[in-house]
Scaffold this motif. Sequence first.
Motif, PDB file in Angstrom:
ATOM      1  N   LEU B 162       0.863  -1.176   0.000  1.00 42.46           N
ATOM      2  CA  LEU B 162       0.000   0.000   0.000  1.00 42.46           C
ATOM      3  C   LEU B 162       0.906   1.235   0.000  1.00 42.46           C
ATOM      4  O   LEU B 162       2.110   1.114  -0.198  1.00 42.46           O
ATOM      5  CB  LEU B 162      -0.925  -0.040   1.224  1.00 42.46           C
ATOM      6  N   GLU B 163       0.325   2.399   0.247  1.00 44.76           N
ATOM      7  CA  GLU B 163       1.101   3.644   0.163  1.00 44.76           C
ATOM      8  C   GLU B 163       2.386   3.611   1.016  1.00 44.76           C
ATOM      9  O   GLU B 163       3.486   3.612   0.489  1.00 44.76           O
ATOM     10  CB  GLU B 163       0.207   4.809   0.608  1.00 44.76           C
ATOM     11  N   ASP B 164       2.212   3.500   2.337  1.00 44.48           N
ATOM     12  CA  ASP B 164       3.375   3.522   3.237  1.00 44.48           C
ATOM     13  C   ASP B 164       3.526   2.237   4.032  1.00 44.48           C
ATOM     14  O   ASP B 164       4.384   2.134   4.892  1.00 44.48           O
ATOM     15  CB  ASP B 164       3.232   4.674   4.254  1.00 44.48           C
ATOM     16  N   SER B 165       2.652   1.290   3.730  1.00 46.63           N
ATOM     17  CA  SER B 165       2.648   0.076   4.541  1.00 46.63           C
ATOM     18  C   SER B 165       2.369  -1.142   3.676  1.00 46.63           C
ATOM     19  O   SER B 165       2.086  -1.027   2.484  1.00 46.63           O
ATOM     20  CB  SER B 165       1.556   0.187   5.611  1.00 46.63           C
ATOM     21  N   TYR B 166       2.504  -2.311   4.300  1.00 43.77           N
ATOM     22  CA  TYR B 166       2.063  -3.565   3.672  1.00 43.77           C
ATOM     23  C   TYR B 166       0.943  -4.134   4.520  1.00 43.77           C
ATOM     24  O   TYR B 166       1.055  -4.139   5.759  1.00 43.77           O
ATOM     25  CB  TYR B 166       3.185  -4.595   3.637  1.00 43.77           C
ATOM     26  N   LEU B 167      -0.111  -4.622   3.869  1.00 46.82           N
ATOM     27  CA  LEU B 167      -1.080  -5.409   4.592  1.00 46.82           C
ATOM     28  C   LEU B 167      -0.577  -6.844   4.568  1.00 46.82           C
ATOM     29  O   LEU B 167      -0.194  -7.354   3.509  1.00 46.82           O
ATOM     30  CB  LEU B 167      -2.470  -5.323   3.958  1.00 46.82           C
ATOM     31  N   VAL B 168      -0.540  -7.496   5.707  1.00 45.20           N
ATOM     32  CA  VAL B 168       0.069  -8.818   5.810  1.00 45.20           C
ATOM     33  C   VAL B 168      -0.993  -9.844   6.187  1.00 45.20           C
ATOM     34  O   VAL B 168      -1.542  -9.801   7.281  1.00 45.20           O
ATOM     35  CB  VAL B 168       1.192  -8.822   6.880  1.00 45.20           C
ATOM     36  N   GLU B 169      -1.272 -10.750   5.246  1.00 45.19           N
ATOM     37  CA  GLU B 169      -2.307 -11.743   5.528  1.00 45.19           C
ATOM     38  C   GLU B 169      -1.653 -13.113   5.755  1.00 45.19           C
ATOM     39  O   GLU B 169      -0.988 -13.644   4.870  1.00 45.19           O
ATOM     40  CB  GLU B 169      -3.268 -11.834   4.341  1.00 45.19           C
ATOM     41  N   PRO B 170      -1.850 -13.689   6.941  1.00 43.73           N
ATOM     42  CA  PRO B 170      -1.302 -15.035   7.149  1.00 43.73           C
ATOM     43  C   PRO B 170      -2.115 -16.062   6.351  1.00 43.73           C
ATOM     44  O   PRO B 170      -3.343 -16.004   6.365  1.00 43.73           O
ATOM     45  CB  PRO B 170      -1.462 -15.282   8.651  1.00 43.73           C
ATOM     46  N   VAL B 171      -1.418 -16.932   5.638  1.00 37.73           N
ATOM     47  CA  VAL B 171      -2.119 -17.929   4.825  1.00 37.73           C
ATOM     48  C   VAL B 171      -2.004 -19.308   5.473  1.00 37.73           C
ATOM     49  O   VAL B 171      -2.865 -20.159   5.321  1.00 37.73           O
ATOM     50  CB  VAL B 171      -1.562 -17.953   3.380  1.00 37.73           C
ATOM     51  N   SER B 172      -0.907 -19.544   6.195  1.00 37.76           N
ATOM     52  CA  SER B 172      -0.724 -20.835   6.869  1.00 37.76           C
ATOM     53  C   SER B 172      -0.407 -20.581   8.345  1.00 37.76           C
ATOM     54  O   SER B 172      -0.080 -19.461   8.743  1.00 37.76           O
ATOM     55  CB  SER B 172       0.412 -21.608   6.216  1.00 37.76           C
ATOM     56  N   GLU B 173      -0.473 -21.660   9.107  1.00 37.87           N
ATOM     57  CA  GLU B 173      -0.136 -21.572  10.543  1.00 37.87           C
ATOM     58  C   GLU B 173       1.292 -21.080  10.727  1.00 37.87           C
ATOM     59  O   GLU B 173       1.576 -20.252  11.577  1.00 37.87           O
ATOM     60  CB  GLU B 173      -0.272 -22.953  11.202  1.00 37.87           C
ATOM     61  N   ARG B 174       2.193 -21.646   9.911  1.00 37.90           N
ATOM     62  CA  ARG B 174       3.593 -21.247  10.094  1.00 37.90           C
ATOM     63  C   ARG B 174       3.823 -19.817   9.629  1.00 37.90           C
ATOM     64  O   ARG B 174       4.741 -19.157  10.088  1.00 37.90           O
ATOM     65  CB  ARG B 174       4.546 -22.233   9.425  1.00 37.90           C
ATOM     66  N   GLY B 175       2.968 -19.329   8.725  1.00 41.67           N
ATOM     67  CA  GLY B 175       3.024 -17.929   8.332  1.00 41.67           C
ATOM     68  C   GLY B 175       2.574 -17.043   9.479  1.00 41.67           C
ATOM     69  O   GLY B 175       3.187 -16.016   9.777  1.00 41.67           O
ATOM     70  N   GLN B 176       1.523 -17.470  10.133  1.00 43.85           N
ATOM     71  CA  GLN B 176       0.986 -16.745  11.293  1.00 43.85           C
ATOM     72  C   GLN B 176       2.084 -16.552  12.342  1.00 43.85           C
ATOM     73  O   GLN B 176       2.219 -15.479  12.930  1.00 43.85           O
ATOM     74  CB  GLN B 176      -0.178 -17.563  11.874  1.00 43.85           C
ATOM     75  N   ALA B 177       2.888 -17.600  12.524  1.00 47.45           N
ATOM     76  CA  ALA B 177       3.931 -17.550  13.550  1.00 47.45           C
ATOM     77  C   ALA B 177       5.015 -16.522  13.232  1.00 47.45           C
ATOM     78  O   ALA B 177       5.769 -16.111  14.115  1.00 47.45           O
ATOM     79  CB  ALA B 177       4.557 -18.929  13.711  1.00 47.45           C
ATOM     80  N   LEU B 178       5.086 -16.086  11.967  1.00 43.38           N
ATOM     81  CA  LEU B 178       6.134 -15.131  11.573  1.00 43.38           C
ATOM     82  C   LEU B 178       5.790 -13.697  11.970  1.00 43.38           C
ATOM     83  O   LEU B 178       6.651 -12.827  11.935  1.00 43.38           O
ATOM     84  CB  LEU B 178       6.345 -15.164  10.054  1.00 43.38           C
ATOM     85  N   ILE B 179       4.523 -13.452  12.292  1.00 44.53           N
ATOM     86  CA  ILE B 179       4.116 -12.055  12.493  1.00 44.53           C
ATOM     87  C   ILE B 179       3.632 -11.790  13.918  1.00 44.53           C
ATOM     88  O   ILE B 179       2.741 -10.986  14.158  1.00 44.53           O
ATOM     89  CB  ILE B 179       3.033 -11.634  11.468  1.00 44.53           C
ATOM     90  N   SER B 180       4.266 -12.506  14.859  1.00 51.39           N
ATOM     91  CA  SER B 180       3.855 -12.317  16.257  1.00 51.39           C
ATOM     92  C   SER B 180       4.533 -11.105  16.890  1.00 51.39           C
ATOM     93  O   SER B 180       4.156 -10.663  17.965  1.00 51.39           O
ATOM     94  CB  SER B 180       4.169 -13.582  17.051  1.00 51.39           C
TER      95      SER B 180
END
Lengths: 283, 336
Positions: B162-180
């Motif tokens: 996006l303009e100044d940011s990224y929207l981050v959508e977890p797709v898998s469980e292990r992806g979810q763990a990356l954005i804690s």
Amino acid sequence: MGSEVKMNPYLPYPAVIEDIKVETEDGNLKTFRVVLEDKEERRAWRHVPGQFAMLSIAGKGEIPIGIASSPTEKGHLLFTVNRAGVVTTALHKMSVGDPIGVRGPLGNGFPVDTELKGKNIVIIAGGFAFTTLRATLLYMLENRADYGKITVIYGARTPGMLLYKEELKAWQNRDDLDVHITVDREAPGWDGLVGFVPTIAGQVKPSPENAAALICGPPIMIKFTMPPLEEVGWKDEQVYLSLENRMKCGIGICGHCNVGPVYVCKDGPVFTRQEVQRLPVEF
Amino acid sequence: MKPLAIEKTLVEDWLGDLCDDFDVFSPSMTKKGFYDWAPFQSGTGLQVPTGVPKSSIKTFFFPQPEVLFHFKASVSDPDAYRLKEPDCQERKALLFGVRPCDARSVVLNSMPYEPDPYFQARRKNTLIVGLLCKESCSTCFCKWTGGSPTGREGMDLALMELEDSYLVEPVSERGQALISSTIFRKPKEQEISLVQELYARKNGEDAASTLRGKELMALYEAPFWNQVSQSCINCGTCTFLCPTCYCFDIQDETLRGKGRRIRYWDSCMFPLFTQHASGHNPRGDKIKRVRNRFMHKFKYFPDRFGPVSCVGCGRCVRDCPVNIDIRQVLSNMLGV
């Protein structure tokens, strides 16, 4: 089919060459008797006639070779190998006691326990393509009551180029088997049939009634064997062929052996002629 | 799993943190003047090109070479010539900035590679942080192949710029763990609605379903193959750059008493690919090899597995030295 699923399908069973027999007068074909080293693996091995295995020589590579022994021959495997490329040449130089690897069994094999059961069987082979048909014939003889009349037509260039000569003699003496052995042209000391396999097939005129034909040989032999069979009423779906192509993985991934949509290694090597007719001619 | 957001200025910090647990790779400008995959280095500034980097991510799942086995090649050794599996104690890898086409290629390749322990181990060991596409290049055509510029298939995390940011959508469980980590914040209403608008863009028609309905031999015997193959020089560039070309060769190598059985990328464009030891070659003619490549992607593969074996990344279009355009071939096939 197949022994227990191994964790790594690329890992061959360690094995040892137990015996080597020179089959043909030119010395180019040898039969290797191979024994898996591990007792459990040896006991668990199961294959169907018509299947093949990858023979592995570390440092040289792997090659797909049809299993020439019948599942009813316990304890060892037979591979009749033509010396042609890097690995087969290395194999031909090996001695009894040398280690090799066996990866398999691979492929589908002939449907000996399903479609072929109860049928009259016609086995037609040319040259050194007889190997998996030997396995098939032996299996059928061990289970003789499961099949009707069995006819064998087998030819080679010269008497000295025939495989399994002693067994051929024994088969010719059986009265539950109709065996026609032929060589391409007259040869000293040969009092058997003379003529190409298609010609002999035309003379034998096997009946297509409740029957299946298993044909292995050079493409040119298969091509000319079909018209005499068709003349007496054979249909493509009664004829089983075994294809071969260059292979690497043997499990339908590496992309070398595909004939159109099918993988010879995984979907074959055995196909009915009807199935083959629907494929591009890339074999 | 709920989406979060991260400021653009913080992405490098986040990737720097991830380097503790992963070998992180991202697209980077090479000296040769194109983007390619390289180890991420903090402080060099994150580069995110439009479109795909030069090479695909198949190298992370199917490296060249892959060592299948080791063996000792000295006769005096009692263990000589016995194949041993290599220790697979490699660090986990994380790929940042993977476009939807490349992420999807891993899912497609997984289908034939289902029984392959090496590929599957690497897949388990490799995380994909995807970057969805807002724009497409002139060579992009993912929409034709069943993919989408905002497709999340194969990803563990999906980022939308996006303009100044990224929207981050977890797709898998292990992806979810990356954005804690606390670097991530709750997204603003406006960020979510912007992304949803992009998601809602329409995709093109999926070629696979049309091609599955076509008769195999009618496609095989179509007259256009002759023309397509005439200009092909069988260089194999398309197959090496293609994320969904997965054919391989296996060879043994020995040097100073040590041996290994390796596999490496092979190409159906090469005459030796199918040549028998006898010299007979089932695809000895160029037209047969060219046709096999496209038929495999668009007919043989979908007939067996469902989707076409092409993700529309356009690398082959971009780098073919004689300008063969796979989109034209696909159109021809659809027209049969």
